[in-house]
Design an enzyme around this catalytic site. Structure first.
Site, PDB file in Angstrom:
ATOM      1  N   GLY A  69      93.825 -73.488 -41.717  1.00 11.43           N
ATOM      2  CA  GLY A  69      95.033 -74.187 -42.164  1.00 11.43           C
ATOM      3  C   GLY A  69      96.137 -73.303 -42.708  1.00 11.43           C
ATOM      4  N   GLY A  91      93.440 -70.690 -38.317  1.00 10.57           N
ATOM      5  CA  GLY A  91      94.411 -69.733 -38.831  1.00 10.57           C
ATOM      6  C   GLY A  91      95.624 -69.503 -37.946  1.00 10.57           C
ATOM      7  N   LYS A 129      79.843 -77.498 -33.647  1.00 12.82           N
ATOM      8  CA  LYS A 129      80.537 -76.349 -34.218  1.00 12.82           C
ATOM      9  C   LYS A 129      79.929 -76.103 -35.592  1.00 12.82           C
ATOM     10  CE  LYS A 129      84.897 -75.256 -36.534  1.00 12.82           C
ATOM     11  NZ  LYS A 129      86.360 -75.442 -36.593  1.00 12.82           N
TER      12      LYS A 129
END
Lengths: 66, 259
Positions: free
Chosen positions: B161, B188, B100
């Site tokens: 977060g 999110g 990622k």
């Protein structure tokens, strides 16, 4: 000789290879990845990678993250 | 819907939820939450080993050997070059060639740097990684990442977060319409309703960490997220009604008993 391991200077008298360094730190057998002077090593390369004074060694592992 | 699998980088996944492994109260709760979520893909970060502490804090010791696909992230990288270095370290573990790409240029928002993200994606694809870039919810940028060879593209719902949910559902919808690779909403999300909304917009999956790990009951929340993914996916596939301004009676307006 003096090595820079994870950004800190450490004195390793006995170590000749990256594997020796990892063993002296008590980390042999733990899941980790080593990098020597910017080159990523597979675990099979630890024993054949000789350390030299001032070499920068990074020892990293997986931690929790998103 | 007998077979509705997700295929990324040649790997077939029956779960559409990716779980991050940070912030859980303890390894036991983490393991139970991962199980409750049904996730088959787990994300990690790469950090220096703390040489001062002899305690083994590697995340891997707490996970059962199983059918998980490991998705290490490049968090902490501020440039493409740093991300590529972290990706190479992660691959040298022998555990995964998935990565990622996560490159943050701003400490307050942790929003991804789109230019460095695209650069890193191009390099890592050439090096044979299965690349899943975490990126801004910009439709053109997401297309560019797909063209660069990303195996899936992961636009954020909101900053990492924050739990703010999908700030720009219009963009997420456009990204899905244009995409030829799976779109995973990453970061999110806050609760099950956010997850269901993402899935109803047609995304292929969701990646989250904080909303599960920091819930009062992470295991129960993981279960809720799993159900939300399933509900949202079924709702998307079944085709919702169009929105109308005025009412339509469910039983017709003929033959009223009281005229």
């Amino acid at each position: 000789m003096e090595l820079i391991i994870n950004g800190q200077t450490q004195v390793m008298e006995q170590a000749e290879t990256v594997e020796d360094v990892i063993r002296e730190l008590g980390l042999l057998g733990k899941p980790l990845v080593a990098e020597a002077d910017g080159t990523v090593l597979t675990s099979g390369q630890w024993v054949s990678t000789r350390v030299s004074p001032g070499m920068r060694i990074e020892l990293v592992h997986f931690v929790g993250g998103g | 819907m007998s077979q509705d699998n997700l295929v990324i980088g040649g790997k077939t996944l029956s779960s559409r939820i990716f779980i991050g492994t940070g912030l859980f109260p303890n390894p036991f709760v983490q393991k139970e939450a991962i199980r409750a979520s049904g996730s088959e893909v787990l994300t990690f970060a790469i950090r220096r080993i703390n040489l001062e502490s002899t305690e083994d804090d590697s995340i891997l010791q707490h996970l059962e050997e199983g059918s998980y696909t490991f998705l290490p992230n490049t968090s902490g990288a501020r440039t493409a070059e740093e991300a590529v270095r972290i990706a190479r370290l992660a691959r040298a573990s022998g555990l995964s060639d998935w990565v990622k790409v996560e490159i943050s240029a701003n400490e307050r928002t942790l929003l991804p740097d789109p230019i460095e993200t695209l650069k890193a994606t191009e390099i890592l694809v050439k090096e044979g990684f299965t690349v899943l870039p975490y990126t801004s919810d910009d439709p053109i940028l997401c297309k560019r990442l797909e063209e660069a060879g990303a195996a899936a593209v992961m636009p954020g719902a909101a900053p990492i977060g924050t739990g703010l949910g999908i700030l720009n559902p219009y963009h997420i919808g456009l990204i899905v319409e244009e995409a030829k690779v799976p779109i995973i909403v990453d970061a999110g999300l806050g609760s099950a309703s956010d997850v269901a909304q993402a899935m109803e917009l047609g995304v292929s999956g969701v990646l989250m960490n904080t909303p599960v790990a920091k819930a009062k009951d992470p295991v129960m929340m993981a279960h809720a997220m799993r159900l939300a993914v399933q509900a949202g996916r079924l709702s998307y596939l079944s085709g919702r009604i169009t929105k109308k301004k005025y009412a339509t009676a469910s039983s017709g307006l003929e033959q009223f008993i009281v005229k």
